[in-house]
Design a protein around this motif. Structure first.
Motif, PDB file in Angstrom:
ATOM      1  N   VAL A 198       1.379 -34.348  61.323  1.00  0.00           N
ATOM      2  CA  VAL A 198       1.716 -33.915  59.971  1.00  0.00           C
ATOM      3  C   VAL A 198       1.445 -32.434  59.713  1.00  0.00           C
ATOM      4  O   VAL A 198       1.976 -31.873  58.762  1.00  0.00           O
ATOM      5  CB  VAL A 198       0.938 -34.750  58.927  1.00  0.00           C
ATOM      6  N   SER A 199       0.623 -31.805  60.553  1.00  0.00           N
ATOM      7  CA  SER A 199       0.238 -30.418  60.285  1.00  0.00           C
ATOM      8  C   SER A 199       1.444 -29.491  60.303  1.00  0.00           C
ATOM      9  O   SER A 199       2.220 -29.464  61.265  1.00  0.00           O
ATOM     10  CB  SER A 199      -0.782 -29.941  61.325  1.00  0.00           C
ATOM     11  N   GLN A 200       1.584 -28.709  59.249  1.00  0.00           N
ATOM     12  CA  GLN A 200       2.667 -27.737  59.172  1.00  0.00           C
ATOM     13  C   GLN A 200       2.314 -26.431  59.880  1.00  0.00           C
ATOM     14  O   GLN A 200       3.074 -25.467  59.830  1.00  0.00           O
ATOM     15  CB  GLN A 200       3.010 -27.460  57.699  1.00  0.00           C
ATOM     16  N   TYR A 201       1.159 -26.403  60.527  1.00  0.00           N
ATOM     17  CA  TYR A 201       0.725 -25.244  61.320  1.00  0.00           C
ATOM     18  C   TYR A 201       0.871 -25.514  62.818  1.00  0.00           C
ATOM     19  O   TYR A 201       0.599 -24.639  63.630  1.00  0.00           O
ATOM     20  CB  TYR A 201      -0.734 -24.895  61.019  1.00  0.00           C
ATOM     21  N   LEU A 202       1.291 -26.712  63.179  1.00  0.00           N
ATOM     22  CA  LEU A 202       1.333 -27.108  64.583  1.00  0.00           C
ATOM     23  C   LEU A 202       2.428 -26.350  65.331  1.00  0.00           C
ATOM     24  O   LEU A 202       3.597 -26.411  64.964  1.00  0.00           O
ATOM     25  CB  LEU A 202       1.573 -28.610  64.684  1.00  0.00           C
ATOM     26  N   THR A 203       2.028 -25.621  66.387  1.00  0.00           N
ATOM     27  CA  THR A 203       2.993 -24.854  67.177  1.00  0.00           C
ATOM     28  C   THR A 203       3.075 -25.327  68.633  1.00  0.00           C
ATOM     29  O   THR A 203       4.077 -25.074  69.288  1.00  0.00           O
ATOM     30  CB  THR A 203       2.643 -23.353  67.176  1.00  0.00           C
ATOM     31  N   ARG A 204       2.052 -26.008  69.127  1.00  0.00           N
ATOM     32  CA  ARG A 204       2.045 -26.382  70.550  1.00  0.00           C
ATOM     33  C   ARG A 204       1.564 -27.819  70.744  1.00  0.00           C
ATOM     34  O   ARG A 204       0.490 -28.193  70.261  1.00  0.00           O
ATOM     35  CB  ARG A 204       1.144 -25.426  71.342  1.00  0.00           C
ATOM     36  N   ILE A 205       2.371 -28.609  71.441  1.00  0.00           N
ATOM     37  CA  ILE A 205       1.992 -29.956  71.872  1.00  0.00           C
ATOM     38  C   ILE A 205       2.229 -30.052  73.371  1.00  0.00           C
ATOM     39  O   ILE A 205       3.348 -29.850  73.842  1.00  0.00           O
ATOM     40  CB  ILE A 205       2.810 -31.046  71.154  1.00  0.00           C
ATOM     41  N   ASP A 206       1.184 -30.358  74.121  1.00  0.00           N
ATOM     42  CA  ASP A 206       1.303 -30.529  75.570  1.00  0.00           C
ATOM     43  C   ASP A 206       0.634 -31.848  75.950  1.00  0.00           C
ATOM     44  O   ASP A 206      -0.588 -31.963  75.979  1.00  0.00           O
ATOM     45  CB  ASP A 206       0.641 -29.364  76.301  1.00  0.00           C
ATOM     46  N   LEU A 207       1.466 -32.848  76.233  1.00  0.00           N
ATOM     47  CA  LEU A 207       0.984 -34.186  76.578  1.00  0.00           C
ATOM     48  C   LEU A 207       1.502 -34.623  77.947  1.00  0.00           C
ATOM     49  O   LEU A 207       1.484 -35.815  78.271  1.00  0.00           O
ATOM     50  CB  LEU A 207       1.437 -35.201  75.517  1.00  0.00           C
ATOM     51  N   LYS A 208       1.964 -33.718  78.760  1.00  0.00           N
ATOM     52  CA  LYS A 208       2.577 -34.079  80.038  1.00  0.00           C
ATOM     53  C   LYS A 208       1.568 -34.734  80.979  1.00  0.00           C
ATOM     54  O   LYS A 208       0.367 -34.584  80.843  1.00  0.00           O
ATOM     55  CB  LYS A 208       3.196 -32.845  80.701  1.00  0.00           C
ATOM     56  N   HIS A 209       2.125 -35.461  81.957  1.00  0.00           N
ATOM     57  CA  HIS A 209       1.320 -36.140  82.984  1.00  0.00           C
ATOM     58  C   HIS A 209       0.305 -37.099  82.360  1.00  0.00           C
ATOM     59  O   HIS A 209      -0.906 -36.971  82.547  1.00  0.00           O
ATOM     60  CB  HIS A 209       0.625 -35.120  83.889  1.00  0.00           C
ATOM     61  N   ASN A 210       0.825 -38.055  81.588  1.00  0.00           N
ATOM     62  CA  ASN A 210       0.034 -39.170  81.085  1.00  0.00           C
ATOM     63  C   ASN A 210       0.828 -40.445  81.327  1.00  0.00           C
ATOM     64  O   ASN A 210       1.722 -40.479  82.166  1.00  0.00           O
ATOM     65  CB  ASN A 210      -0.296 -38.969  79.607  1.00  0.00           C
ATOM     66  N   ASP A 211       0.547 -41.488  80.583  1.00  0.00           N
ATOM     67  CA  ASP A 211       1.275 -42.746  80.702  1.00  0.00           C
ATOM     68  C   ASP A 211       1.740 -43.193  79.320  1.00  0.00           C
ATOM     69  O   ASP A 211       1.701 -44.372  78.986  1.00  0.00           O
ATOM     70  CB  ASP A 211       0.367 -43.815  81.338  1.00  0.00           C
ATOM     71  N   LEU A 212       2.178 -42.236  78.515  1.00  0.00           N
ATOM     72  CA  LEU A 212       2.613 -42.509  77.152  1.00  0.00           C
ATOM     73  C   LEU A 212       3.966 -43.210  77.157  1.00  0.00           C
ATOM     74  O   LEU A 212       4.803 -42.975  78.027  1.00  0.00           O
ATOM     75  CB  LEU A 212       2.701 -41.197  76.361  1.00  0.00           C
ATOM     76  N   SER A 213       4.183 -44.057  76.181  1.00  0.00           N
ATOM     77  CA  SER A 213       5.422 -44.831  76.122  1.00  0.00           C
ATOM     78  C   SER A 213       5.885 -44.955  74.681  1.00  0.00           C
ATOM     79  O   SER A 213       5.246 -44.469  73.754  1.00  0.00           O
ATOM     80  CB  SER A 213       5.205 -46.214  76.739  1.00  0.00           C
ATOM     81  N   GLY A 214       7.023 -45.645  74.516  1.00  0.00           N
ATOM     82  CA  GLY A 214       7.568 -45.833  73.178  1.00  0.00           C
ATOM     83  C   GLY A 214       8.457 -44.671  72.770  1.00  0.00           C
ATOM     84  O   GLY A 214       8.643 -43.701  73.508  1.00  0.00           O
ATOM     85  N   SER A 215       9.013 -44.764  71.596  1.00  0.00           N
ATOM     86  CA  SER A 215       9.911 -43.724  71.089  1.00  0.00           C
ATOM     87  C   SER A 215       9.172 -42.811  70.122  1.00  0.00           C
ATOM     88  O   SER A 215       8.079 -43.135  69.654  1.00  0.00           O
ATOM     89  CB  SER A 215      11.115 -44.366  70.390  1.00  0.00           C
ATOM     90  N   ILE A 216       9.786 -41.669  69.827  1.00  0.00           N
ATOM     91  CA  ILE A 216       9.217 -40.703  68.894  1.00  0.00           C
ATOM     92  C   ILE A 216      10.013 -40.759  67.603  1.00  0.00           C
ATOM     93  O   ILE A 216      11.245 -40.685  67.622  1.00  0.00           O
ATOM     94  CB  ILE A 216       9.249 -39.272  69.472  1.00  0.00           C
ATOM     95  N   SER A 217       9.315 -40.872  66.499  1.00  0.00           N
ATOM     96  CA  SER A 217       9.991 -40.922  65.203  1.00  0.00           C
ATOM     97  C   SER A 217      10.798 -39.644  64.977  1.00  0.00           C
ATOM     98  O   SER A 217      10.357 -38.547  65.350  1.00  0.00           O
ATOM     99  CB  SER A 217       8.954 -41.072  64.088  1.00  0.00           C
ATOM    100  N   PRO A 218      11.996 -39.749  64.395  1.00  0.00           N
ATOM    101  CA  PRO A 218      12.808 -38.546  64.121  1.00  0.00           C
ATOM    102  C   PRO A 218      12.086 -37.514  63.267  1.00  0.00           C
ATOM    103  O   PRO A 218      12.433 -36.329  63.289  1.00  0.00           O
ATOM    104  CB  PRO A 218      14.023 -39.113  63.382  1.00  0.00           C
ATOM    105  N   THR A 219      11.078 -37.952  62.504  1.00  0.00           N
ATOM    106  CA  THR A 219      10.301 -37.025  61.687  1.00  0.00           C
ATOM    107  C   THR A 219       8.858 -36.928  62.166  1.00  0.00           C
ATOM    108  O   THR A 219       7.971 -36.499  61.417  1.00  0.00           O
ATOM    109  CB  THR A 219      10.321 -37.469  60.210  1.00  0.00           C
ATOM    110  N   GLY A 220       8.616 -37.301  63.429  1.00  0.00           N
ATOM    111  CA  GLY A 220       7.257 -37.371  63.938  1.00  0.00           C
ATOM    112  C   GLY A 220       6.659 -36.051  64.371  1.00  0.00           C
ATOM    113  O   GLY A 220       5.460 -35.975  64.642  1.00  0.00           O
ATOM    114  N   LEU A 221       7.483 -35.011  64.451  1.00  0.00           N
ATOM    115  CA  LEU A 221       6.993 -33.688  64.839  1.00  0.00           C
ATOM    116  C   LEU A 221       7.412 -32.678  63.778  1.00  0.00           C
ATOM    117  O   LEU A 221       8.546 -32.713  63.299  1.00  0.00           O
ATOM    118  CB  LEU A 221       7.556 -33.284  66.202  1.00  0.00           C
TER     119      LEU A 221
END
Length: 404
Positions: A198-221
């Motif tokens: 939800v943060s409107q200051y968020l500029t960087r997301i790095d989650l590579k090389h994990n075991d995450l699954s599922g879909s991403i909400s169209p408004t999730g980022l």
């Protein structure tokens, strides 16, 4: 009191006076730091050691003011920042555990642990550091489930727990942090879905090389995002609506997942330096409306179809191999390739039927072209990567079936 040379009373008086003076000086030195912070630092020191070759703790002599210790920064009588380990590149780092007493440093705004061999779980007492804005414990051996208690740090701006062995899911409370600007959790063993951020200051997301699954909400980022790295997970679903909203992006890596659906045309107008969408299940045609200025684009190993758009001829490094493209390679690609404006053009393993290029032409030494395993007789031999295989042309039966 008068003092006489032969009297023992004067001697003992002077001795006691000097002893009191020394004790007062010692207490004053320690009084420069809050006693709670002083004891917390002592416990932290007991639970950690220098790895061979590291001398970080050499200055941690508790007979002197701890505010002068390496990595300890104070404001008044409180510790406000703690950088554990020598930050210079190549330093061996520390080993041991993070003591729960670290949560007693109530005024701390920054906590860093340099790469080393710190192991065990992150202490839940970190949630007591209500002023913490920067938390980085990367490239160590931290284990256990992702601590949901970190979601109570409402002022946290940067969270870097990358290159550890964390398990479990990313709590929704982390996504709800209002001031978060950087979250770096790559190279762990995290599972479950990605929570909405939800943060409107968020500029960087790095989650590579994990075991995450599922879909991403169209408004999730949030639209503020500039760097997104989700590669090497098991994420699914379409992302066209989501990506269309992220028009501030300069780096996107969604490779090696299971994303489906079309690639939005708008994506190619964003100020991106590197676009990595390879090894997914994206499908449909890709038709940019303007010349693409993104230097590197990798769309390989998907299910993209139709003709190759000439708008891609301005890309310096273009990977379109292992898709279902058909038709002629646009002449603009040949022109820019021979002018050394294209450094790499991989078109192998498609259903392309031709390219207008002279068999006698010499490809510039600075450029790479691969055309093999298409529905054409190769007009010239060029070096291809070994993983492209040895077959030069796709079997005729496949080409007829595909055209039909």
């Amino acid at each position: 009191m008068k003092c006489f040379p032969s009297g023992n009373g004067c001697f003992w008086f002077m001795f006691l006076a000097n002893l009191v003076f020394v004790l007062k000086c010692s207490l004053l030195a320690h009084a420069m730091l809050d006693p709670i912070d002083f004891l917390a630092l002592q416990n932290i020191r007991k639970s950690l050691e220098d790895l061979p070759g590291s001398n970080y703790f050499a200055s941690w002599d508790f007979t002197s003011d701890p505010c002068g210790f390496a990595g300890v920064y104070c404001d008044g009588d409180k510790v406000v920042a703690l950088n554990l380990g020598d930050p210079r590149a190549g330093s061996p780092g520390l080993t041991g555990r993070l003591d729960p007493e670290i949560g007693k440093l109530s005024s701390m705004t920054e906590l860093t642990v340099v790469p080393g061999r710190v192991f065990g779980c992150l202490p839940d007492t970190l949630s007591q550091l209500k002023n913490l804005r920067f938390l980085a414990v990367s490239q160590n051996f931290i284990t256990g489930e992702f601590p949901a208690s970190l979601g109570s740090l409402q002022g946290l701006q940067t969270l870097d727990l990358s290159f550890n062995q964390l398990t479990g899911s990313i709590p929704y409370s982390i996504g709800a942090l209002p001031a978060l600007s950087n979250i770096i959790l790559c190279h762990n063993k995290l599972s479950g879905s990605i929570p909405p951020f939800v943060s409107q200051y968020l500029t960087r997301i790095d989650l590579k090389h994990n075991d995450l699954s599922g879909s991403i909400s169209p408004t999730g980022l949030p639209p503020s995002l500039q760097h997104l790295s989700l590669s090497w997970n098991q994420l699914t679903g379409p992302v066209d609506v989501l990506l269309t909203r992220l028009n501030q992006m300069n780096y996107i890596d969604l490779s090696k997942n299971r994303f489906i659906g079309p690639i939005p045309t708008e994506l190619f107008t964003f100020p991106i330096a590197n676009l990595q969408l390879q090894r997914n299940q994206f499908s449909g045609q890709v038709r940019p409306t303007n010349l693409v200025t993104i230097p590197t684009i990798d769309l390989s190993f998907n299910r993209l179809s139709g003709e190759i758009s000439p708008m891609f001829s301005t890309v310096q490094n273009l990977y379109l191999n292992n898709n279902e493209f058909m038709g002629q390679v646009p002449a603009s690609f040949v022109d820019r390739l021979l002018a050394s404006n294209i450094q790499l053009l991989y078109l192998q393993h498609n259903y392309l039927t031709g390219i207008e290029i002279s068999p006698t032409v010499e490809i510039p030494i600075s450029s790479s072209l691969c055309l093999q395993y298409n529905c054409m007789v190769l007009p010239l031999q060029t070096a291809c990567p070994l993983k492209a295989g040895k077959q030069k042309t796709r079997p005729t039966s496949q080409c007829i079936e595909w055209k039909g």
